[in-house]
Design a protein around this motif. Structure first.
Motif, PDB file in Angstrom:
ATOM      1  N   ALA A   1       0.844  -1.191   0.000  1.00 25.56           N
ATOM      2  CA  ALA A   1       0.000   0.000   0.000  1.00 25.56           C
ATOM      3  C   ALA A   1       0.880   1.241   0.000  1.00 25.56           C
ATOM      4  O   ALA A   1       2.106   1.147   0.107  1.00 25.56           O
ATOM      5  CB  ALA A   1      -0.893   0.010   1.247  1.00 25.56           C
ATOM      6  N   VAL A   2       0.239   2.382  -0.099  1.00 31.64           N
ATOM      7  CA  VAL A   2       0.894   3.662   0.117  1.00 31.64           C
ATOM      8  C   VAL A   2       0.507   4.084   1.526  1.00 31.64           C
ATOM      9  O   VAL A   2      -0.677   4.187   1.843  1.00 31.64           O
ATOM     10  CB  VAL A   2       0.411   4.737  -0.874  1.00 31.64           C
ATOM     11  CG1 VAL A   2       1.071   6.076  -0.577  1.00 31.64           C
ATOM     12  CG2 VAL A   2       0.668   4.318  -2.296  1.00 31.64           C
ATOM     13  N   TYR A   3       1.482   4.319   2.364  1.00 32.43           N
ATOM     14  CA  TYR A   3       1.230   4.728   3.744  1.00 32.43           C
ATOM     15  C   TYR A   3       1.484   6.224   3.868  1.00 32.43           C
ATOM     16  O   TYR A   3       2.547   6.706   3.507  1.00 32.43           O
ATOM     17  CB  TYR A   3       2.140   3.966   4.707  1.00 32.43           C
ATOM     18  CG  TYR A   3       1.803   2.500   4.764  1.00 32.43           C
ATOM     19  CD1 TYR A   3       0.869   2.025   5.670  1.00 32.43           C
ATOM     20  CD2 TYR A   3       2.404   1.592   3.900  1.00 32.43           C
ATOM     21  CE1 TYR A   3       0.543   0.689   5.717  1.00 32.43           C
ATOM     22  CE2 TYR A   3       2.080   0.247   3.948  1.00 32.43           C
ATOM     23  CZ  TYR A   3       1.155  -0.204   4.857  1.00 32.43           C
ATOM     24  OH  TYR A   3       0.826  -1.536   4.903  1.00 32.43           O
TER      25      TYR A   3
ATOM     26  N   VAL B   1       5.974   3.844   0.296  1.00 31.46           N
ATOM     27  CA  VAL B   1       5.357   2.994  -0.714  1.00 31.46           C
ATOM     28  C   VAL B   1       5.848   1.563  -0.533  1.00 31.46           C
ATOM     29  O   VAL B   1       7.054   1.308  -0.549  1.00 31.46           O
ATOM     30  CB  VAL B   1       5.710   3.486  -2.136  1.00 31.46           C
ATOM     31  CG1 VAL B   1       5.079   2.598  -3.186  1.00 31.46           C
ATOM     32  CG2 VAL B   1       5.291   4.941  -2.315  1.00 31.46           C
ATOM     33  N   VAL B   2       4.894   0.632  -0.355  1.00 33.02           N
ATOM     34  CA  VAL B   2       5.238  -0.772  -0.153  1.00 33.02           C
ATOM     35  C   VAL B   2       4.618  -1.615  -1.271  1.00 33.02           C
ATOM     36  O   VAL B   2       3.412  -1.568  -1.500  1.00 33.02           O
ATOM     37  CB  VAL B   2       4.731  -1.288   1.211  1.00 33.02           C
ATOM     38  CG1 VAL B   2       5.041  -2.772   1.377  1.00 33.02           C
ATOM     39  CG2 VAL B   2       5.326  -0.482   2.350  1.00 33.02           C
ATOM     40  N   GLY B   3       5.451  -2.385  -1.962  1.00 34.98           N
ATOM     41  CA  GLY B   3       5.003  -3.374  -2.922  1.00 34.98           C
ATOM     42  C   GLY B   3       4.392  -2.818  -4.195  1.00 34.98           C
ATOM     43  O   GLY B   3       4.316  -1.618  -4.418  1.00 34.98           O
ATOM     44  N   ALA B   4       3.938  -3.762  -5.042  1.00 34.68           N
ATOM     45  CA  ALA B   4       3.388  -3.417  -6.347  1.00 34.68           C
ATOM     46  C   ALA B   4       2.101  -2.614  -6.233  1.00 34.68           C
ATOM     47  O   ALA B   4       1.882  -1.663  -6.993  1.00 34.68           O
ATOM     48  CB  ALA B   4       3.151  -4.691  -7.161  1.00 34.68           C
ATOM     49  N   ALA B   5       1.237  -2.959  -5.281  1.00 34.78           N
ATOM     50  CA  ALA B   5      -0.027  -2.230  -5.118  1.00 34.78           C
ATOM     51  C   ALA B   5       0.244  -0.787  -4.692  1.00 34.78           C
ATOM     52  O   ALA B   5      -0.386   0.148  -5.189  1.00 34.78           O
ATOM     53  CB  ALA B   5      -0.926  -2.921  -4.098  1.00 34.78           C
ATOM     54  N   GLY B   6       1.175  -0.598  -3.789  1.00 27.53           N
ATOM     55  CA  GLY B   6       1.539   0.746  -3.358  1.00 27.53           C
ATOM     56  C   GLY B   6       2.168   1.533  -4.488  1.00 27.53           C
ATOM     57  O   GLY B   6       1.882   2.713  -4.678  1.00 27.53           O
ATOM     58  N   SER B   7       3.012   0.871  -5.256  1.00 28.33           N
ATOM     59  CA  SER B   7       3.667   1.512  -6.378  1.00 28.33           C
ATOM     60  C   SER B   7       2.651   1.949  -7.433  1.00 28.33           C
ATOM     61  O   SER B   7       2.720   3.057  -7.959  1.00 28.33           O
ATOM     62  CB  SER B   7       4.685   0.548  -7.004  1.00 28.33           C
ATOM     63  OG  SER B   7       5.328   1.145  -8.097  1.00 28.33           O
ATOM     64  N   ALA B   8       1.688   1.075  -7.724  1.00 28.94           N
ATOM     65  CA  ALA B   8       0.653   1.411  -8.700  1.00 28.94           C
ATOM     66  C   ALA B   8      -0.193   2.579  -8.222  1.00 28.94           C
ATOM     67  O   ALA B   8      -0.544   3.473  -9.002  1.00 28.94           O
ATOM     68  CB  ALA B   8      -0.228   0.194  -8.965  1.00 28.94           C
ATOM     69  N   GLU B   9      -0.523   2.610  -6.960  1.00 31.16           N
ATOM     70  CA  GLU B   9      -1.345   3.701  -6.398  1.00 31.16           C
ATOM     71  C   GLU B   9      -0.594   5.031  -6.403  1.00 31.16           C
ATOM     72  O   GLU B   9      -1.152   6.060  -6.761  1.00 31.16           O
ATOM     73  CB  GLU B   9      -1.766   3.361  -4.964  1.00 31.16           C
ATOM     74  CG  GLU B   9      -2.588   4.427  -4.290  1.00 31.16           C
ATOM     75  CD  GLU B   9      -3.980   4.619  -4.871  1.00 31.16           C
ATOM     76  OE1 GLU B   9      -4.484   5.749  -4.835  1.00 31.16           O
ATOM     77  OE2 GLU B   9      -4.562   3.634  -5.378  1.00 31.16           O
ATOM     78  N   ALA B  10       0.660   5.013  -6.012  1.00 33.81           N
ATOM     79  CA  ALA B  10       1.429   6.252  -5.880  1.00 33.81           C
ATOM     80  C   ALA B  10       2.096   6.684  -7.175  1.00 33.81           C
ATOM     81  O   ALA B  10       2.487   7.838  -7.318  1.00 33.81           O
ATOM     82  CB  ALA B  10       2.498   6.081  -4.795  1.00 33.81           C
ATOM     83  N   GLY B  11       2.281   5.744  -8.099  1.00 36.66           N
ATOM     84  CA  GLY B  11       3.026   6.066  -9.306  1.00 36.66           C
ATOM     85  C   GLY B  11       4.506   6.241  -9.029  1.00 36.66           C
ATOM     86  O   GLY B  11       5.210   6.930  -9.748  1.00 36.66           O
ATOM     87  N   LEU B  12       4.965   5.623  -7.947  1.00 33.66           N
ATOM     88  CA  LEU B  12       6.362   5.697  -7.530  1.00 33.66           C
ATOM     89  C   LEU B  12       6.883   4.289  -7.302  1.00 33.66           C
ATOM     90  O   LEU B  12       6.105   3.376  -7.018  1.00 33.66           O
ATOM     91  CB  LEU B  12       6.481   6.494  -6.223  1.00 33.66           C
ATOM     92  CG  LEU B  12       6.072   7.956  -6.282  1.00 33.66           C
ATOM     93  CD1 LEU B  12       5.939   8.525  -4.876  1.00 33.66           C
ATOM     94  CD2 LEU B  12       7.073   8.751  -7.097  1.00 33.66           C
ATOM     95  N   PRO B  13       8.186   4.089  -7.361  1.00 30.97           N
ATOM     96  CA  PRO B  13       8.737   2.765  -7.111  1.00 30.97           C
ATOM     97  C   PRO B  13       8.487   2.312  -5.671  1.00 30.97           C
ATOM     98  O   PRO B  13       8.480   3.125  -4.740  1.00 30.97           O
ATOM     99  CB  PRO B  13      10.240   2.931  -7.349  1.00 30.97           C
ATOM    100  CG  PRO B  13      10.408   4.222  -8.071  1.00 30.97           C
ATOM    101  CD  PRO B  13       9.221   5.062  -7.736  1.00 30.97           C
ATOM    102  N   ALA B  14       8.296   1.010  -5.512  1.00 38.12           N
ATOM    103  CA  ALA B  14       8.182   0.440  -4.170  1.00 38.12           C
ATOM    104  C   ALA B  14       9.432   0.799  -3.382  1.00 38.12           C
ATOM    105  O   ALA B  14      10.532   0.833  -3.923  1.00 38.12           O
ATOM    106  CB  ALA B  14       8.004  -1.069  -4.241  1.00 38.12           C
ATOM    107  N   GLY B  15       9.266   1.079  -2.114  1.00 37.66           N
ATOM    108  CA  GLY B  15      10.384   1.454  -1.264  1.00 37.66           C
ATOM    109  C   GLY B  15      10.612   2.959  -1.184  1.00 37.66           C
ATOM    110  O   GLY B  15      11.416   3.422  -0.379  1.00 37.66           O
ATOM    111  N   THR B  16       9.897   3.728  -1.994  1.00 41.10           N
ATOM    112  CA  THR B  16      10.042   5.177  -1.957  1.00 41.10           C
ATOM    113  C   THR B  16       9.615   5.703  -0.585  1.00 41.10           C
ATOM    114  O   THR B  16       8.572   5.326  -0.067  1.00 41.10           O
ATOM    115  CB  THR B  16       9.188   5.852  -3.050  1.00 41.10           C
ATOM    116  OG1 THR B  16       9.648   5.420  -4.326  1.00 41.10           O
ATOM    117  CG2 THR B  16       9.266   7.367  -2.963  1.00 41.10           C
TER     118      THR B  16
END
Length: 135
Positions: free
Chosen positions: A83-85, A108-123
């Motif tokens: 998710a995006v936290y 930003v955590v994982g693929a779902a978070g990345s898709a929601e935020a439009g940023l790489p996971a781990g951002t």
């Protein structure tokens, strides 16, 4: 859907206006130190959590405006669901929701978070909000 920082922060502000979703989970040990991270010696309490799609809004309260980045990092270490936290850190004492805000962060955590935020996971994004806890 691509969420901007502003959109996410607006979502967080709206979320914080709701009083029915308090979590009241404390992440400190009996010695006031966050569990599992004795070296950081930060005390905080997660008081609200809300889930909106792949966005997780989290409100954290602290008694001191010291070590805010360490508080954010300690909270971030607990976030594992994709998710995006959006994390808001506030002083437990003080004025309204705007002048007690100490810091904001996003993780930003994982693929779902990345898709929601439009940023790489781990951002990770962190910004002090300029508030201080009253003496």
């Amino acid at each position: 859907m691509r969420a901007t920082v502003g959109t996410v922060l607006v979502t967080l502000a709206a979320t914080l206006a709701l009083n029915g979703c308090a979590d009241d989970s404390s992440n400190t040990g009996s010695d006031g130190v966050q569990d599992g991270n004795k070296a950081a010696a930060v005390a905080y309490k997660i008081t609200e959590r809300e889930e909106v799609g792949a966005v997780r809004n989290i409100l954290v309260q602290v008694d001191s405006d010291d070590q805010l980045r360490a508080v954010f990092d300690a909270v971030k270490a607990e976030l594992t669901e994709e998710a995006v936290y959006v994390v808001g850190i506030e002083c437990t004492t003080g004025g309204d929701e705007y002048d007690r805000r100490l810091a904001n962060g996003r993780y930003v955590v994982g693929a779902a978070g990345s898709a929601e935020a439009g940023l790489p996971a781990g951002t990770t994004e962190y910004q002090a909000a300029g508030g201080t806890c009253p003496a």
